[in-house]
Write an enzyme that holds these catalytic residues in place. Structure first.
Site, mmCIF file in Angstrom:
data_model
loop_
_atom_site.group_PDB
_atom_site.id
_atom_site.type_symbol
_atom_site.label_atom_id
_atom_site.label_comp_id
_atom_site.label_asym_id
_atom_site.label_seq_id
_atom_site.Cartn_x
_atom_site.Cartn_y
_atom_site.Cartn_z
ATOM 1 N N ASP A 151 -0.213 -28.233 80.907
ATOM 2 C CA ASP A 151 -1.226 -29.289 80.697
ATOM 3 C C ASP A 151 -1.324 -30.344 81.805
ATOM 4 O OD1 ASP A 151 -1.310 -27.878 78.365
ATOM 5 O OD2 ASP A 151 -0.824 -29.533 77.026
ATOM 6 N N CYS A 154 4.051 -31.449 74.514
ATOM 7 C CA CYS A 154 3.640 -30.063 74.753
ATOM 8 C C CYS A 154 4.690 -29.239 75.500
ATOM 9 C CB CYS A 154 2.304 -30.032 75.474
ATOM 10 S SG CYS A 154 0.965 -30.589 74.388
ATOM 11 N N LYS A 174 -4.937 -23.744 74.996
ATOM 12 C CA LYS A 174 -4.193 -23.796 73.724
ATOM 13 C C LYS A 174 -4.731 -24.928 72.850
ATOM 14 C CE LYS A 174 -0.340 -26.473 75.663
ATOM 15 N NZ LYS A 174 -0.670 -27.721 75.007
#
Ligand code: C5J
Length: 223
Positions: free
Chosen positions: A24, A162, A129
């Site tokens: 990310d 994450c 995701k």
């Protein structure tokens, strides 16, 4: 196997079955006007790891090892986003609302892209995701298994959300996981420190941790 100095003991890196997972590193988390900023965070902390992460990606590219990038991203109609995720907390802008870089955390929007310095190149895997973890509703396990990947080296943001969720999901699926300490960051210094500790605790209950220099020295020994 290449032994990489790490905590809690050397990480056995398998050069034939290893992939880097960069979690990310998106404008939505790293730049002002994105999702992280809408939650009131200081995004400069995350921006600071871009050079280290670029060097880590460069190492994997040089070796010809697999590179995977993830993006936290929802479908434009938010059908893959539970209402609890949209309404939780009190952000100045919610997921799906229009921000300075387009709709927050929505696929295809400018803010949802990976920062240009770390942009994926042809042949690299990009996983969108809908959750915090990279395995939930993505097919990531099948994708990695098809390539024979058993070892995952992690980087990215945020360490305790994450990155940690993905690493725990990977650990439960049998991957040998190494987190690069200086290529991950949190909006909260104390959360990063605690996460690093808990990953390597109890004999590496989630995996290993090490700085990039240790990985580089082990995989690119001086001649
Ligand atoms: C968060 C992430 N922190 N990529 N996402 O919401 O860690």
């Amino acid at each position: 196997m290449i032994p990489v100095p790490a905590q809690p003991y050397p990480y056995p890196l398998d050069p034939d079955h290893v992939a880097l997972v960069v979690i990310d590193m998106q404008r939505d988390f790293i730049e002002k006007g994105g999702f992280g900023d809408s939650l009131g965070n200081d995004v400069r902390r995350l921006e600071a790891i871009v050079p280290t992460t670029a060097a880590l990606i460069g190492l994997f590219r040089k070796k010809g090892w697999t590179v995977v990038h993830t993006r936290e991203a929802h479908l434009p109609d938010l059908s893959d986003c539970p209402p609890s995720k949209v309404t939780r907390g009190n952000p100045s802008l919610k997921i799906g609302e229009e921000g300075a870089m387009g709709r927050l955390l929505v696929r295809g929007e400018p803010g949802n892209q990976i920062v240009p310095e770390l942009a994926p190149i042809a042949g690299e895997i990009v996983i969108d995701k809908p959750g915090k973890g990279m395995f939930w509703a993505t097919g990531a396990h099948e994708m990695l298994a098809a390539r024979g990947i058993t070892h995952l080296v992690f980087a990215g943001v945020t360490t305790e959300v994450c990155v940690q969720t993905s690493m725990r999901e990977a650990n439960d699926r049998g991957y040998e996981c190494l987190l690069i300490e200086d290529a991950t960051e949190s909006y909260f210094a104390e959360f990063k420190a605690a996460t690093l500790k808990m990953i390597a605790a109890q004999g590496g209950i989630v995996g290993w941790i090490t700085p990039l220099a240790a990985l580089s020295a082990a995989t690119e020994p001086a001649r």
